[in-house]
Enzyme design. Structure first.
Site, PDB file in Angstrom:
ATOM      1  N   HIS A  33      -2.315   7.638   7.104  1.00  0.00           N
ATOM      2  CA  HIS A  33      -1.386   8.567   6.436  1.00  0.00           C
ATOM      3  C   HIS A  33      -2.102   9.851   6.001  1.00  0.00           C
ATOM      4  CE1 HIS A  33       2.343   6.343   6.338  1.00  0.00           C
ATOM      5  NE2 HIS A  33       1.778   5.274   5.815  1.00  0.00           N
ATOM      6  N   GLN A  70       3.082  10.023   1.224  1.00  0.00           N
ATOM      7  CA  GLN A  70       4.384   9.354   1.237  1.00  0.00           C
ATOM      8  C   GLN A  70       5.251   9.730   0.042  1.00  0.00           C
ATOM      9  OE1 GLN A  70       2.512   5.298   2.160  1.00  0.00           O
ATOM     10  NE2 GLN A  70       4.463   5.167   3.233  1.00  0.00           N
ATOM     11  N   CYS A  94       6.005  -0.153   7.282  1.00  0.00           N
ATOM     12  CA  CYS A  94       5.636   1.000   6.469  1.00  0.00           C
ATOM     13  C   CYS A  94       6.848   1.426   5.650  1.00  0.00           C
ATOM     14  CB  CYS A  94       5.202   2.136   7.385  1.00  0.00           C
ATOM     15  SG  CYS A  94       4.755   3.634   6.513  1.00  0.00           S
ATOM     16  N   LEU A  95       6.624   1.779   4.381  1.00  0.00           N
ATOM     17  CA  LEU A  95       7.741   2.188   3.525  1.00  0.00           C
ATOM     18  C   LEU A  95       8.403   3.464   4.036  1.00  0.00           C
ATOM     19  CD1 LEU A  95       6.248   1.448  -0.007  1.00  0.00           C
ATOM     20  CD2 LEU A  95       7.877   0.065   1.288  1.00  0.00           C
ATOM     21  N   GLY A 132       0.838  -1.188   0.000  1.00  0.00           N
ATOM     22  CA  GLY A 132       0.000   0.000   0.000  1.00  0.00           C
ATOM     23  C   GLY A 132       0.874   1.239   0.000  1.00  0.00           C
ATOM     24  N   HIS A 140      -4.258   1.309   7.791  1.00  0.00           N
ATOM     25  CA  HIS A 140      -2.882   1.821   7.833  1.00  0.00           C
ATOM     26  C   HIS A 140      -2.721   2.982   6.845  1.00  0.00           C
ATOM     27  CE1 HIS A 140       1.646   1.317   7.940  1.00  0.00           C
ATOM     28  NE2 HIS A 140       1.460   2.027   6.832  1.00  0.00           N
ATOM     29  N   GLU A 141      -3.204   2.775   5.622  1.00  0.00           N
ATOM     30  CA  GLU A 141      -3.063   3.819   4.592  1.00  0.00           C
ATOM     31  C   GLU A 141      -3.924   5.038   4.930  1.00  0.00           C
ATOM     32  OE1 GLU A 141      -0.654   3.555   2.705  1.00  0.00           O
ATOM     33  OE2 GLU A 141      -0.321   1.421   3.043  1.00  0.00           O
TER      34      GLU A 141
END
Ligand code: ZN
Length: 189
Positions: A145, A51, A99-100, A46, A141-142
């Site tokens: 953000h 991000q 997470c990236l 995701g 999670h997304e």
């Protein structure tokens, strides 16, 4: 098509509340395409627009790599625009998230196990759907953000304190990553 640089914890954009998307135009479609490419390149499931330094309410998901462990993830590939989580279950589930924007770390996070989400797809068509399991997890999670939150904001305060050095090291770029990243402390203005 372009792989974009992923912003790291400590970057201002990750702490901002994102703005609604007003229309899907050529530029939006390009952002969506680049987000998928960036996500695949960095082996994520995701990616949220903040991000890649776009403070807009948009995220993409492809949870297919989870399908062996979580069958519901099979073929779960979607674009979510202006999402609203309209209902969450009382039942919670703890899962180890990554997470990236926080490379090289994972933490247990407790979240509702089931959600109902209202959103627009890339054609600006509205949907309301119910998700549970890993799909509900990735969505939440997304979604965080877009609200200027990352998953470590949801771990117990004691645990977060223990992670302080690790988080500082990440924002200073003292971490190994094999995808394109931009670290706030190293960024040239
Ligand atoms: Zn993330």
């Amino acid at each position: 098509m372009a792989i974009r640089e992923v912003r790291t914890i400590g970057d201002e954009v990750l702490g901002k509340i994102s703005k609604p998307v007003k229309e899907v135009n050529e530029r939006t479609l390009q952002i969506i395409e680049d987000m998928f490419e960036t996500m695949y390149h960095s082996e994520g499931v995701g990616l949220a627009a903040p991000q890649i330094n776009k403070s807009i309410r948009l995220f993409v998901i492809d949870a297919d790599p989870f399908q062996e462990t979580y069958p519901e993830a099979k073929g779960f590939k979607k674009v979510f625009i202006n999402p609203e989580i309209v209902e969450v279950s009382e039942e919670k589930w703890t899962f180890r998230e990554g997470c990236l924007s926080l490379p090289d770390m994972n933490e247990d996070v407790e979240r509702p196990s089931k959600i109902t989400i209202n959103y627009l797809d890339e054609n600006f068509v509205e949907h309301e759907e119910e998700y549970d399991g890993i799909c509900a997890r990735v969505i939440q999670h997304e979604f965080d953000h877009l609200e200027g939150k990352v998953y470590v904001d949801r771990v117990a305060p004691m645990r977060k304190m223990m992670l302080k050095n690790k988080l500082r090291n990440i924002s200073e770029g003292n971490v190994y990553v094999d995808y394109k990243m931009i670290f706030p402390a190293k960024r040239r203005r």
